[in-house]
Design a protein around this motif. Structure first.
Motif, short mmCIF file in Angstrom:
data_model
loop_
_atom_site.label_atom_id
_atom_site.label_comp_id
_atom_site.label_asym_id
_atom_site.label_seq_id
_atom_site.Cartn_x
_atom_site.Cartn_y
_atom_site.Cartn_z
N GLU A 23 10.34 -20.35 -15.92
CA GLU A 23 11.74 -20.07 -15.65
C GLU A 23 11.96 -18.60 -15.29
O GLU A 23 11.38 -17.72 -15.90
N ALA A 24 12.76 -18.39 -14.28
CA ALA A 24 13.00 -17.03 -13.82
C ALA A 24 13.79 -16.24 -14.85
O ALA A 24 14.78 -16.72 -15.38
N PRO A 25 13.37 -15.00 -15.14
CA PRO A 25 14.12 -14.18 -16.08
C PRO A 25 15.48 -13.76 -15.51
O PRO A 25 15.60 -13.49 -14.32
N VAL A 26 16.46 -13.71 -16.36
CA VAL A 26 17.81 -13.31 -15.96
C VAL A 26 18.26 -12.20 -16.91
O VAL A 26 18.04 -12.29 -18.11
N THR A 27 18.90 -11.18 -16.36
CA THR A 27 19.49 -10.13 -17.18
C THR A 27 20.93 -9.91 -16.75
O THR A 27 21.29 -10.12 -15.58
N PHE A 28 21.75 -9.49 -17.69
CA PHE A 28 23.18 -9.26 -17.47
C PHE A 28 23.49 -7.81 -17.84
O PHE A 28 23.35 -7.45 -19.01
N THR A 29 23.90 -6.99 -16.87
CA THR A 29 24.25 -5.60 -17.14
C THR A 29 25.76 -5.44 -17.02
O THR A 29 26.34 -5.78 -15.99
N VAL A 30 26.38 -4.94 -18.09
CA VAL A 30 27.83 -4.73 -18.10
C VAL A 30 28.14 -3.49 -17.26
O VAL A 30 27.61 -2.41 -17.50
N GLU A 31 29.02 -3.67 -16.27
CA GLU A 31 29.34 -2.61 -15.33
C GLU A 31 30.64 -1.89 -15.67
O GLU A 31 31.49 -2.40 -16.41
N LYS A 32 30.79 -0.72 -15.07
CA LYS A 32 32.00 0.10 -15.20
C LYS A 32 33.22 -0.74 -14.80
O LYS A 32 33.15 -1.54 -13.87
#
Length: 120
Positions: A23-32
């Motif tokens: 499974e492809a890794p997913v990341t979530f970065t909280v933006e300005k």
């Protein structure tokens, strides 16, 4: 000799297991611009030749999935009239049809600039 039905079932289970492990890794970065009523995320989906087509968020304690919109900078956003309740669950569909759900990825007390990964 094993029946062809058993061999087919074993092959299908093996394929499902290998697919889950790759499974492809997913990341979530909280933006300005993210605050209690707005959430902006850079979502990195590391699957060569594929990208996110749809992303939805479910607030803590809710049964309703809310669609995020992708802006011109590639950031996925949701804007609300009332405070959003985390931790947040996400589900997505990729351009190639990959579907997944990630529970409790971004905490209620998220920090702008922080990258969150789903638990494996």
């Amino acid at each position: 000799m094993a029946s062809s039905g058993r061999l087919l079932a074993a092959a299908v289970l093996a394929a499902l297991f290998v697919g889950a492990m790759c499974e492809a890794p997913v990341t979530f970065t909280v933006e300005k611009g993210s605050d209690e009523k707005n959430l902006a995320l850079s979502i990195k989906y590391n699957k060569e030749g594929d990208s996110m087509a749809e992303v939805e968020l479910k607030e803590h304690g809710s049964n309703e999935w809310l669609a995020l919109k992708k802006n011109g900078d590639g950031v996925w956003e949701i804007k609300s009239d009332k405070p959003l309740k985390g931790p947040f669950n996400f589900r997505f569909v990729s351009e190639k049809g990959m579907r997944n759900v990630f529970d409790d990825v971004v905490p209620a007390e998220f920090k702008v600039g922080t990258t969150y990964k789903p638990e494996e």
